[in-house]
Write a protein that holds these residues in place. Structure first.
Motif, PDB file in Angstrom:
ATOM      1  N   GLU A  40       0.850  -1.186   0.000  1.00  0.00           N
ATOM      2  CA  GLU A  40       0.000   0.000   0.000  1.00  0.00           C
ATOM      3  C   GLU A  40       0.888   1.239   0.000  1.00  0.00           C
ATOM      4  OE1 GLU A  40      -2.698  -0.280   3.273  1.00  0.00           O
ATOM      5  OE2 GLU A  40      -3.838  -1.902   2.367  1.00  0.00           O
ATOM      6  N   ASP A  42       2.350   4.833   0.040  1.00  0.00           N
ATOM      7  CA  ASP A  42       1.887   6.153   0.455  1.00  0.00           C
ATOM      8  C   ASP A  42       2.434   7.162  -0.546  1.00  0.00           C
ATOM      9  OD1 ASP A  42       1.351   8.597   1.585  1.00  0.00           O
ATOM     10  OD2 ASP A  42       1.884   7.995   3.616  1.00  0.00           O
ATOM     11  N   THR A 273      -3.294   3.403  -1.051  1.00  0.00           N
ATOM     12  CA  THR A 273      -4.296   2.870  -0.142  1.00  0.00           C
ATOM     13  C   THR A 273      -5.685   3.388  -0.460  1.00  0.00           C
ATOM     14  OG1 THR A 273      -2.614   2.774   1.596  1.00  0.00           O
ATOM     15  CG2 THR A 273      -4.902   2.602   2.292  1.00  0.00           C
ATOM     16  N   ARG A 276      -7.771   1.540  -3.342  1.00  0.00           N
ATOM     17  CA  ARG A 276      -8.060   0.109  -3.309  1.00  0.00           C
ATOM     18  C   ARG A 276      -9.562  -0.141  -3.228  1.00  0.00           C
ATOM     19  NH1 ARG A 276      -4.329  -2.973  -3.111  1.00  0.00           N
ATOM     20  NH2 ARG A 276      -2.940  -1.508  -2.058  1.00  0.00           N
ATOM     21  N   HIS A 366     -10.058   1.964   8.929  1.00  0.00           N
ATOM     22  CA  HIS A 366      -9.565   2.359   7.597  1.00  0.00           C
ATOM     23  C   HIS A 366     -10.707   2.868   6.720  1.00  0.00           C
ATOM     24  CE1 HIS A 366      -7.492   2.253   3.775  1.00  0.00           C
ATOM     25  NE2 HIS A 366      -8.332   1.350   3.309  1.00  0.00           N
ATOM     26  N   ARG A 370     -10.839   6.598   4.874  1.00  0.00           N
ATOM     27  CA  ARG A 370     -11.045   6.802   3.438  1.00  0.00           C
ATOM     28  C   ARG A 370     -12.246   7.717   3.180  1.00  0.00           C
ATOM     29  NH1 ARG A 370     -10.703   1.525  -0.236  1.00  0.00           N
ATOM     30  NH2 ARG A 370     -10.907   3.192  -1.772  1.00  0.00           N
TER      31      ARG A 370
END
Length: 418
Positions: A40, A42, A273, A276, A366, A370
């Motif tokens: 993932e 960054d 991230t 996804r 998470h 998001r």
């Protein structure tokens, strides 16, 4: 490392044979990933960009870089079916996907359409080799969605041009080598007629860059200040005072890229991230709601939208390619992409409930993180409102929206002081 550059450019190779060769090469040369726990990256850190450059160099040496870019600029010159075949074969391997946007799908694509022969040979080849990263320098602190209203200025000198002004919300500019910068070169004509696009080295004297910290903690976006930055005439992309044509092509590529419809993207993995796709099966299992008919319907609705979006991308791409739809139809998948992604994020947060906003030590938080940046999906490539106007006027043929500054010299247009 297996050297297959010449083989990858072989003419007459079927899609099936190309896929088989890619399968063998990937197994021998690229790092495998665990599909259940992929990396993932960054995008706001330097490390992933250095890693991406290294992986891109490996792809280039192996002959699988720039599959749809012309051969004369370092690519393979193959149809999109070959790129899709490679993507399917590479799904379990680590690829430099963060280079897709904006480097490949927007900036390099724009250079391909509007750059000089020298610019194409220098920069497209460089990005395919992993030697350059490109960035867009379009938005301004006082500009909003009115791209043609930029006030960063480029003044001609005996040696070329001097740039003064500011840009903002530049995606990953800290990692870039060159930027495509739109500046005003004539203030005495209507706003669309006095613009010029420049290719700016990001290490030029006079550029000051700052990171922008977002609500979700990301520092990927940057703002740049240009103080007497000197450029030569070779930095001009397209024609002087015809930069709107370049910018229009650039935003066309951006909307296609944001919507997932660019043939210049390589790899199916997420670019970070935040990109996804939501794994709804795992989410329902983690929240203990797999037996809830209502929750399954919510997840199913989001998944149906995802599949429809994928099919729509293919339809729009082919329709633009064969001329049955104008290029502006790329805005359709830009809108539906935003709506699909927002539905997925909204659904995921609704399913996680309080676990998505209160850190209980698991991974469910998470989904809440998001959600904080969900609105950004409706801004990339121009706002959804702008995209709807484009569809109405350029695809459906509706009358143009009224604009008080249409045809007015830019130096006479009333605007807010920055």
């Amino acid at each position: 490392m297996t050297e297959m550059k010449s083989a990858a450019s072989t003419t007459g190779e079927s899609v099936e044979d190309f896929a088989a060769r890619a399968r063998t090469w990937l197994a021998d040369n690229m790092p495998r990933i665990d599909p259940e726990s992929p990396p993932e990256p960054d995008r706001g850190e330097v490390g992933p960009w250095l890693r991406a450059r290294k992986l891109q160099k490996t792809l280039y040496a192996g002959g699988f870089a720039g599959i749809c870019f012309p051969r004369e600029y370092g690519g393979l010159g193959l149809p999109i079916a070959y790129q899709k075949a490679f993507d399917n074969e590479s799904i379990n391997y680590e690829l430099p996907t963060i280079l897709n946007t904006p480097t490949f799908t927007i900036c390099a694509a724009t250079i391909l359409d509007t750059g000089t022969e020298e610019q194409k040979r220098q920069h497209i080849s460089a990005v395919l080799r992993g030697d350059e990263v490109l960035v867009q320098l379009l938005s301004e602190p006082s500009g909003g969605s009115d791209l043609a209203g930029v006030i960063t200025r480029a003044d001609r000198t005996d040696k070329g041009w001097v740039i003064n002004g500011a840009k903002t919300w530049s995606t990953s500019a800290f990692a870039a080598d060159y930027g495509l910068l739109l500046a005003r070169t004539d203030w005495n004509v209507p706003k669309h007629e006095g613009l010029t696009m420049f290719l700016v080295p990001m290490d030029s004297a006079g550029i000051t860059m700052r990171r922008i910290k977002q609500i979700n903690g990301s520092i990927e976006f940057c703002e740049e200040f240009f103080d007497n930055v000197e450029l030569g005439d070779d930095a001009v992309m397209g024609q002087v005072n015809q930069g709107w044509a370049v910018a229009s092509q650039q935003t066309y590529h951006e909307r296609r890229a944001v919507g997932g419809g660019s043939e210049f993207a390589s790899g199916l993995g997420a670019e970070g991230t935040s990109d996804r796709p939501v794994d709804f099966v795992a989410l329902l299992a983690a929240t203990g709601t797999a037996d809830s008919e209502r929750v399954c319907e919510m997840a199913g609705r989001a998944l149906v939208h995802r599949v429809v979006q994928q099919q729509l991308v293919d339809h729009i791409y082919q329709a633009v390619l064969d001329g049955s739809l104008p290029a502006a139809a790329g805005s359709i998948i830009r809108i539906t992409h935003a709506e699909t992604q927002q539905l997925e994020l909204d659904t995921a947060l609704a399913i996680t409930g309080s676990a998505g906003v209160v850190d209980g030590g698991g991974d469910l938080i998470h989904h809440g993180e998001r959600y904080l940046s969900r609105q950004a999906i409706a801004l990339g490539g121009g706002t959804t409102e702008i995209a709807r106007n484009i569809i109405a006027e350029r695809v459906l043929g509706f009358p143009r929206e009224f604009a008080a500054d249409r045809g007015v010299p830019f130096n006479q247009v009333k605007r807010t002081k920055s």
